[in-house]
Design an enzyme around this catalytic site. Structure first.
Site, short mmCIF file in Angstrom:
data_model
loop_
_atom_site.label_atom_id
_atom_site.label_comp_id
_atom_site.label_asym_id
_atom_site.label_seq_id
_atom_site.Cartn_x
_atom_site.Cartn_y
_atom_site.Cartn_z
N ASP A 97 10.76 34.56 17.62
CA ASP A 97 9.54 35.29 17.96
C ASP A 97 8.59 35.43 16.77
O ASP A 97 7.61 36.16 16.84
CB ASP A 97 9.87 36.67 18.56
CG ASP A 97 10.58 37.59 17.59
OD1 ASP A 97 11.25 37.07 16.65
OD2 ASP A 97 10.49 38.81 17.73
N SER A 144 14.30 37.75 19.70
CA SER A 144 14.10 37.46 18.29
C SER A 144 14.85 36.22 17.80
O SER A 144 14.58 35.13 18.24
CB SER A 144 14.48 38.70 17.47
OG SER A 144 14.10 38.54 16.15
N ASP A 151 11.78 32.41 13.02
CA ASP A 151 12.78 32.69 14.06
C ASP A 151 12.10 32.56 15.43
O ASP A 151 10.93 32.15 15.51
CB ASP A 151 13.43 34.07 13.85
CG ASP A 151 12.48 35.22 14.16
OD1 ASP A 151 11.26 35.03 14.04
OD2 ASP A 151 12.97 36.32 14.51
N ASP A 190 8.46 36.91 13.97
CA ASP A 190 8.23 38.03 13.06
C ASP A 190 8.91 37.72 11.73
O ASP A 190 8.59 38.32 10.72
CB ASP A 190 8.68 39.38 13.65
CG ASP A 190 10.12 39.42 14.09
OD1 ASP A 190 10.76 38.36 14.18
OD2 ASP A 190 10.62 40.53 14.34
MG MG Z 1 12.39 38.10 15.22
#
Ligand code: MG
Length: 427
Positions: free
Chosen positions: A228, A89, A226, A230
């Site tokens: 990844d 993440s 960020d 999300d």
């Molecule tokens: Mg993330």
């Protein structure tokens, strides 16, 4: 083993291929068909291969989605028994980890415990040689996710600067915004797991180039993700970073009809601007917000860290859809700076202290904080002081203790008091 957002640690130290193999065996012992994806981190493919090997050994059918954002994999996982995303993440480059999804949503506590139990007892279902699993690839995950977003957003010809942080968003956000009709300028949009442009966490201190570029280019807004994707945070047309509480309010005002869910560290502004909407407060972690939305059927949920959940897309925070939705809002309603300034803001101060023995420190903090006011322990320790609140909680993903303080008239003072207690406890 599972923190507030999956399993995470330093690659090849805490998260080794051996652990990943066992993890794959554990998941494969329960789920016969699994989708797997990974972010662009240096260690992602090493860990992904070990997980896939475990899954195949357990007899699962595995479909690889390739290098994709977490919300893309979460969406794709709906066609399988579960999905595994290899990512750390927003953590620094040396970290790696895995998040697991079922039906588009993070594993709940019970599903996590099933995996933990198998891992602990090393009770795996190794398939007989002729029943080991087979491996395939899916090449439509990015297009399916893009389609789902475009179907739910109107067109726009705004000028947008996108800072993908060299993360997984690089392969989707600029393209989705371009297909909406936007003029897109990109920063750090070459996937690179050493994160050469900036740290992956989309906090203000990491986004000075984005702020500068939005101003220099005369853009309507700036988007940051960020590692990844999300998460999504934004910069307005004046190049000002928009705080997480304001972003949350901005989306909530437009999405909420009957109910929303937010974590305990969210500003009280939300209660004051959303009359008639039921606001559930949950433990900190997007998985708890998502779980609550699943139960209440709320229209929106979010965390001030930049995780925005739109149940009409999925119950996984989706930074790409959030970016498209923000563009749509600005297109319809006008200048982002004006929209942001119309939202009230109460003084909030956040901080983090490095701490290796969180349990011991929290016990000491509990004793000291109870002198300040009424204690609530839904997550960490929250003290209501009458003129504000203090939340002290151990990070679910890092060796840190975090403090949040909100008070209309004595935020600095309250923060000094609380952070004094915490810094003495972690020393
Ligand atoms: Mg993330």
């Amino acid at each position: 083993m599972f923190g507030s957002s999956g399993i995470r640690g330093v690659a090849n130290k805490e998260i080794t291929p051996g652990l990943a193999l066992d993890f794959g065996l554990a998941v494969g012992s329960i789920y016969p068909e699994v989708a797997v994806g990974h972010d662009p981190r240096v260690s992602s493919e090493m860990i992904e291969h070990a997980i896939v090997s475990g899954l195949l050994s357990a007899g699962s059918k595995v479909v690889k989605a390739g290098m994709v954002p977490t919300p893309t994999l979460a969406l794709a996982s709906r066609d399988y028994d579960c999905g595994i995303m290899v990512t750390a993440s927003h953590n620094p480059a040396r970290y790696i980890g895995m998040k697991v999804f079922k039906g588009g949503m993070s594993f709940n506590t019970k599903q996590q415990e099933e995996i933990e139990d198998l891992l602990e007892k090393k009770r795996f279902n190794h398939a007989s040689w002729e029943r080991t699993g087979n491996l395939g690839a899916m090449d439509s995950a990015l297009e399916d996710h893009s389609e789902a977003i475009l179907k739910n957003t109107a067109g726009s010809d705004l000028k947008v600067v996108v800072d993908c942080g060299c993360g997984a968003a690089s392969v989707i956000t600029p393209y989705v915004l371009k297909r909406m009709g936007c003029e897109v300028l990109t920063l750090n949009s070459q996937p690179d797991g050493s994160f050469p442009g900036r740290e992956p966490e989309p906090v203000e201190e990491n986004l000075s180039l984005l702020k500068k570029t939005v101003r220099a280019a005369g853009a309507d807004l700036g988007i940051a993700h960020d590692g990844d994707a999300d998460r999504m945070m934004a910069v307005d047309n004046m190049g000002r970073f928009i705080s997480g509480d304001k972003m949350l309010a901005l989306f909530a005002q437009r999405e909420a009809k009957s109910a929303i869910a937010v974590p305990v560290d969210t500003s009280k502004v939300i209660d004051d601007i959303l009359g008639g909407v039921k606001i559930s407060r949950t433990k900190v972690g997007d998985v708890y917000v998502a779980e609550e939305l699943g139960k209440t059927g709320g229209e929106f949920g979010g965390e001030p860290s930049g995780a925005w959940i739109f149940p009409k897309i999925s119950l996984c925070p989706d930074g790409i859809y959030a970016a498209a939705r923000l563009v749509e809002i600005v297109e319809r309603e006008g200048e982002l700076a004006g929209l942001v300034d119309s939202i009230p803001e109460y003084p909030v101060k956040r901080g983090a202290f490095a701490c290796s023995d969180k349990k011991r420190a929290m016990e000491e903090i509990m004793q000291k904080l109870s002198g300040l006011g009424e204690i609530n322990t839904l997550d960490g320790i929250r003290v209501d002081t009458g003129d504000g609140w203090v939340l002290v909680r151990p990070s679910g993903t890092e060796p840190k203790i975090r403090i949040t303080v909100e008070s209309k008239n004595r935020c600095e003072e309250l923060y000094a008091e609380a952070s004094g207690i915490v810094s003495r406890a972690v020393a």
